[in-house]
Structures are given as C-alpha cells and as structure tokens.
Scaffold this active site. Structure first.
Site, PDB file in Angstrom:
ATOM      1  N   ALA A  73       0.817  -1.211   0.000  1.00 14.73           N
ATOM      2  CA  ALA A  73       0.000   0.000   0.000  1.00 14.73           C
ATOM      3  C   ALA A  73       0.854   1.267   0.000  1.00 14.73           C
ATOM      4  O   ALA A  73       0.438   2.294  -0.530  1.00 14.73           O
ATOM      5  CB  ALA A  73      -0.944   0.005   1.195  1.00 14.73           C
ATOM      6  N   THR A  74       2.041   1.202   0.568  1.00 12.34           N
ATOM      7  CA  THR A  74       2.923   2.381   0.539  1.00 12.34           C
ATOM      8  C   THR A  74       3.219   2.764  -0.900  1.00 12.34           C
ATOM      9  O   THR A  74       3.069   3.928  -1.296  1.00 12.34           O
ATOM     10  CB  THR A  74       4.246   2.089   1.280  1.00 12.34           C
ATOM     11  OG1 THR A  74       3.948   1.767   2.638  1.00 12.34           O
ATOM     12  CG2 THR A  74       5.185   3.288   1.228  1.00 12.34           C
ATOM     13  N   ASN A 153      -5.800   3.136  10.473  1.00 13.68           N
ATOM     14  CA  ASN A 153      -4.958   2.061  10.989  1.00 13.68           C
ATOM     15  C   ASN A 153      -4.706   2.149  12.487  1.00 13.68           C
ATOM     16  O   ASN A 153      -4.305   1.182  13.107  1.00 13.68           O
ATOM     17  CB  ASN A 153      -3.622   2.037  10.241  1.00 13.68           C
ATOM     18  CG  ASN A 153      -2.970   3.396  10.189  1.00 13.68           C
ATOM     19  OD1 ASN A 153      -3.511   4.336   9.593  1.00 13.68           O
ATOM     20  ND2 ASN A 153      -1.838   3.531  10.822  1.00 13.68           N
ATOM     21  N   GLN A 181      -6.502  -1.068   5.372  1.00 17.12           N
ATOM     22  CA  GLN A 181      -7.118  -1.686   6.559  1.00 17.12           C
ATOM     23  C   GLN A 181      -8.568  -2.107   6.296  1.00 17.12           C
ATOM     24  O   GLN A 181      -9.206  -2.685   7.176  1.00 17.12           O
ATOM     25  CB  GLN A 181      -7.120  -0.707   7.741  1.00 17.12           C
ATOM     26  CG  GLN A 181      -5.748  -0.313   8.243  1.00 17.12           C
ATOM     27  CD  GLN A 181      -5.045  -1.408   9.041  1.00 17.12           C
ATOM     28  OE1 GLN A 181      -5.630  -2.414   9.427  1.00 17.12           O
ATOM     29  NE2 GLN A 181      -3.761  -1.208   9.277  1.00 17.12           N
ATOM     30  N   ALA A 202      -1.687  -6.934   0.900  1.00 21.00           N
ATOM     31  CA  ALA A 202      -2.064  -8.304   1.263  1.00 21.00           C
ATOM     32  C   ALA A 202      -1.777  -8.637   2.725  1.00 21.00           C
ATOM     33  O   ALA A 202      -2.493  -9.423   3.340  1.00 21.00           O
ATOM     34  CB  ALA A 202      -1.324  -9.298   0.363  1.00 21.00           C
ATOM     35  N   HIS A 203      -0.740  -8.014   3.303  1.00 20.03           N
ATOM     36  CA  HIS A 203      -0.255  -8.526   4.595  1.00 20.03           C
ATOM     37  C   HIS A 203      -1.112  -8.121   5.795  1.00 20.03           C
ATOM     38  O   HIS A 203      -0.865  -8.586   6.905  1.00 20.03           O
ATOM     39  CB  HIS A 203       1.218  -8.174   4.812  1.00 20.03           C
ATOM     40  CG  HIS A 203       1.514  -6.766   5.195  1.00 20.03           C
ATOM     41  ND1 HIS A 203       1.697  -6.379   6.487  1.00 20.03           N
ATOM     42  CD2 HIS A 203       1.676  -5.648   4.444  1.00 20.03           C
ATOM     43  CE1 HIS A 203       1.980  -5.080   6.527  1.00 20.03           C
ATOM     44  NE2 HIS A 203       1.961  -4.609   5.294  1.00 20.03           N
ATOM     45  N   CYS A 328       5.646   4.424  16.100  1.00 17.39           N
ATOM     46  CA  CYS A 328       6.872   3.828  15.585  1.00 17.39           C
ATOM     47  C   CYS A 328       8.051   4.057  16.515  1.00 17.39           C
ATOM     48  O   CYS A 328       7.951   3.958  17.722  1.00 17.39           O
ATOM     49  CB  CYS A 328       7.170   4.357  14.187  1.00 17.39           C
ATOM     50  SG  CYS A 328       5.752   4.221  13.113  1.00 17.39           S
TER      51      CYS A 328
HETATM   52  C1  LIG Z   1      -0.211  -0.831   6.554  1.00 15.49           C
HETATM   53  C2  LIG Z   1      -0.754   0.388   5.916  1.00 15.49           C
HETATM   54  C3  LIG Z   1      -0.111   0.993   4.838  1.00 15.49           C
HETATM   55  C4  LIG Z   1       1.220   0.503   4.321  1.00 15.49           C
HETATM   56  O1  LIG Z   1       1.063  -0.707   3.651  1.00 15.49           O
HETATM   57  P1  LIG Z   1       2.346  -1.571   3.214  1.00 15.49           P
HETATM   58  O2  LIG Z   1       1.745  -2.633   2.351  1.00 15.49           O
HETATM   59  O3  LIG Z   1       2.925  -2.103   4.470  1.00 15.49           O
HETATM   60  O4  LIG Z   1       3.250  -0.683   2.461  1.00 15.49           O
HETATM   61  C5  LIG Z   1      -0.701   2.098   4.266  1.00 15.49           C
HETATM   62  N1  LIG Z   1      -1.872   2.576   4.727  1.00 15.49           N
HETATM   63  C6  LIG Z   1      -2.516   2.020   5.764  1.00 15.49           C
HETATM   64  C7  LIG Z   1      -3.821   2.591   6.209  1.00 15.49           C
HETATM   65  C8  LIG Z   1      -1.988   0.909   6.393  1.00 15.49           C
HETATM   66  O5  LIG Z   1      -2.621   0.379   7.426  1.00 15.49           O
END
Ligand SMILES: *Cc1c(COP(=O)(O)O)cnc(C)c1O
Length: 386
Positions: A73-74, A153, A181, A202-203, A328
């Site tokens: 998602a990043t 998140n 999310q 996906a994770h 973090c």
């Molecule tokens: C985890 C998260 C991301 C980042 O996703 P990655 O796949 O780890 O890069 C971005 N936005 C939200 C809202 C998230 O919870």
C-alpha cells in the site's frame, strides 16, 4: 519463553496456511516469468497472475485491467498521489487530504509541497470522522485529487467514503482511497462508492508481505497516471518490474478467503471486541479514541489518564503484543490521536488493540485482567506524567 498474545493485527497478520499452500508451487515448479511469452513456464505464471488479477478486481467491483500490482500500500499510495500530481500538473496543483491519514499518504503529499503543490490537510472531529462540509469548502477549481482512507490504521474509524466519492465526482475531482485496513473487512465497491484510485495490501489480511495493488479507473473518468517506476513496461507501463507470481497468487487467495468469511468473522470479532471494551471501560481514567459505531470491529484504541506510556508497555509486553500511541520508533505522540485533540500524555499512554482471525475469547480475558492489574499498579506509583 511463552510467546505473548498477538493483538497487533493492524501492523501485520500471519499468513493463512491456505494462502501459503496456494503460493508454494509458484516458487519452485511454476517459477517462470509471467512476461516470458515464448514457453510454458511463462504461460503458467502469466495465467496464475491473470487469475489473481480477476479475483482482486471483482472483489472491489473493478475490471482486471484496472489493477496494477505494487509492492504494497505504501507504493500504491505513492503511485496514486505522485502519479496523478504529475499527470494533471497542467490542470491544477491542489490536493486535499486529512490529518489522520497514514504516513504513506501524508509523506508523498509533503514531498509534493516541496515541488510547489499546495496541500490542504483537513482536521477531523473529536470522534475521528471527517466533517463533509469542511471537505466541500476545501475543494477548489485547481483541486486535482482528494485522498481519504477508508479505515484508519490506529483508531479503526470508517470515513464516509461513498459520500466523499460522490462529492468529488460531482466536481470532476479524482478520489483516491487508501483501503489497506478496509479490504475484506468492510464492503468496498469502486463503482457505487465513486472511487478512482484504491490502494490495497495483502499482509493486513493474512496474505504475504511485499505485495499490494493500486486500482486505477479506466472509464468515467479515465485516470491518467505518470508511472513512478520505469523499466520493462509491465502492468501496461504503469509499474515496471518482474511480477512476483507467488505473492500475487497469495494476495488473491487472501482476498478470496477474507471475503468468503467476512460477515461471519465480523460478527464474531465484534462480539469479542465489545466484550473487551466492556471489561476495560470500568478502569478509572480510561478514554476510548475514535467513534465506537463507525469503526472496524477489529479495533479498539484507548488512552489512560495519569499513566506513563512507556511503563505501561513494559508492564504488558510479556503478556500481549500490541502497539502504543507513541508512533513507531520516533517516540513522538501519534499524529492521529493528536488530531482528535488528545493531550501528548494521553497520546503516549494509549493502546491499540488489533483483533484478528486467530484471536480467541480466553486470550482477551487474559489480556483484560493483565491490563487492569498493570494499570492499578501504575496508578499507585506517582508517574512522571503530570
Ligand atoms: C499498513 C498500511 C499501509 C502501508 O502498507 P504496506 O503494504 O505495508 O506498504 C498504508 N496505509 C494504511 C492505512 C496501512 O494500514
């Protein structure tokens, strides 16, 4: 040492055994490059990728050609925001987003500011929800993009994305939504919710790390996107790089499993979460962060008065793995809780519970009683926090 109970499912989730099983053949036997058009190895891999693309597309009401695979998602957020900013540079240089977005939205926006773009960071109400009338007044003639997440998140609140999408489309402004999310937890449909770009990963849904996707609308309107990775021209030139077949197959399997059990799982998890909250809300000086109704059933986020946040985590870490509001590694108070108007001390003394597919009622009972004990002990010690 006994492993602590895992309640950090908003950070990441374990891979579901069925997902792993679906992935395995693509590491060793069907390992071909999906772009190898001249032999069977390539065909097999390509067929698997295209099947996965169809599953993921149909899960959000999209067409397969509208899915661009990314590393997560990043990257999807970066591609959406920077890709649109670059492609619509002549049309306008104003972007609207929200103070409680993920860093992967806020930081690309901050980067664009250094290039001369103007970003409006909308505040949220005390319950974490966006006030639509504020959004409406923020929209301008030169606004090219609005970026608002579906589910937060940290505090799990659900923004009114269908209304935001409708507002944007009335004015011909593109709407990007970070659904990292939200996918497989709430219903997402890019048509009925008027979403033009949607980020997925996906994770967070029991799939592997390192794979995600960006949905990019092809008609009504067609979204132009300037690629951010140049090279072999994969993904119709929108994202170069050899497709990671096992991860893509696992991503699709995770989406499939998640959707199949979504309603049932949400009911089960909501019951567990509400029971946990019923336990916790009797603790003196506890505050709930974010709206309780417009919220993911998987999430609970609370702050404690007169408690030292670091001592709280220390007291809990052998029992339960979860996150605190001090985001973090920086130790800075969470920008999300700060946007809700929480004081720095309340931000630091906060806990994010992320329940998941493998969370059980006895686990939560253990966590609740351990937490009550820890809080009682800490409240007896005069803390450094005023
Ligand atoms: C985890 C998260 C991301 C980042 O996703 P990655 O796949 O780890 O890069 C971005 N936005 C939200 C809202 C998230 O919870």
């Amino acid at each position: 040492m006994k492993r602590p109970i895992y309640l950090d499912n908003h950070a990441t989730t374990p891979v579901d055994p069925q997902v792993l099983e679906a992935m395995l053949p693509y590491f060793t036997e069907q390992f071909g490059n999906p772009a190898s058009a001249g032999h069977m190895y390539g065909w097999e891999a390509s067929a698997a990728v295209e099947r996965a693309r169809e599953i993921i597309a149909s899960s959000i009401g999209a067409e397969p050609e509208e899915i661009v695979f990314t590393s997560g998602a990043t990257e999807a957020n970066n591609l959406a925001i920077k890709g649109v900013a670059e492609a619509y540079f002549e049309k306008g240089r104003h972007i609207v987003t929200v103070q409680t977005e993920h860093r992967a939205v806020l930081d690309p926006c901050a980067y664009l500011e250094t290039l001369g773009f103007e970003i409006t960071y909308l505040p949220v109400q005390a319950n974490g929800l966006l006030d639509l009338s504020l959004l409406e007044t923020a929209l301008r003639k030169d606004t090219v993009l609005v970026s608002v997440m579906a589910a937060n998140n940290e505090i799990g609140v659900l923004q009114p994305i269908a209304q935001i999408g409708a507002l944007c489309h009335e004015r011909g402004i593109l709407f990007h939504c970070d659904a990292a999310q939200a996918i497989a937890k709430i219903a997402i449909n890019v048509q009925t919710q008027n979403i033009d770009l949607l980020s997925l990963t996906a994770h967070k849904i029991y799939g592997p790390k390192g794979i995600g996707a960006l949905y990019v609308r092809r008609k009504n309107p067609r979204v132009n996107l300037a690629p951010q990775l140049h090279g072999g021209g994969q993904e119709r030139g929108r994202r170069s790089g050899t497709l990671y077949t096992p991860q893509i197959v696992g991503f699709a399997k995770a989406v499939e499993l998640g959707l199949a059990q979504m309603t049932e799982e949400n009911t089960r998890i909501r019951k567990l979460r509400d029971r946990l909250w019923a336990h916790l809300k009797t603790i003196e000086g506890i505050h709930l962060n974010g709206d309780l109704e417009q919220r993911l059933p998987q999430n609970l986020n609370v702050s404690f008065e007169k408690i030292d946040g670091a001592a709280l985590l220390l007291g809990l870490r052998n029992t339960v793995a979860l996150s605190t509001g001090s985001a973090c590694s920086s130790g800075k108070p969470s920008h999300v809780l700060t946007a809700l108007g929480r004081s720095p001390d309340l931000c630091r003394a906060s806990l994010r519970f992320g329940l998941g597919r493998f969370t059980t009622a006895p686990e939560l009972d253990t966590v609740a009683s351990s937490l009550s004990q820890t809080i009682t002990t800490l409240q007896k010690i005069p803390s450094k926090a005023p």
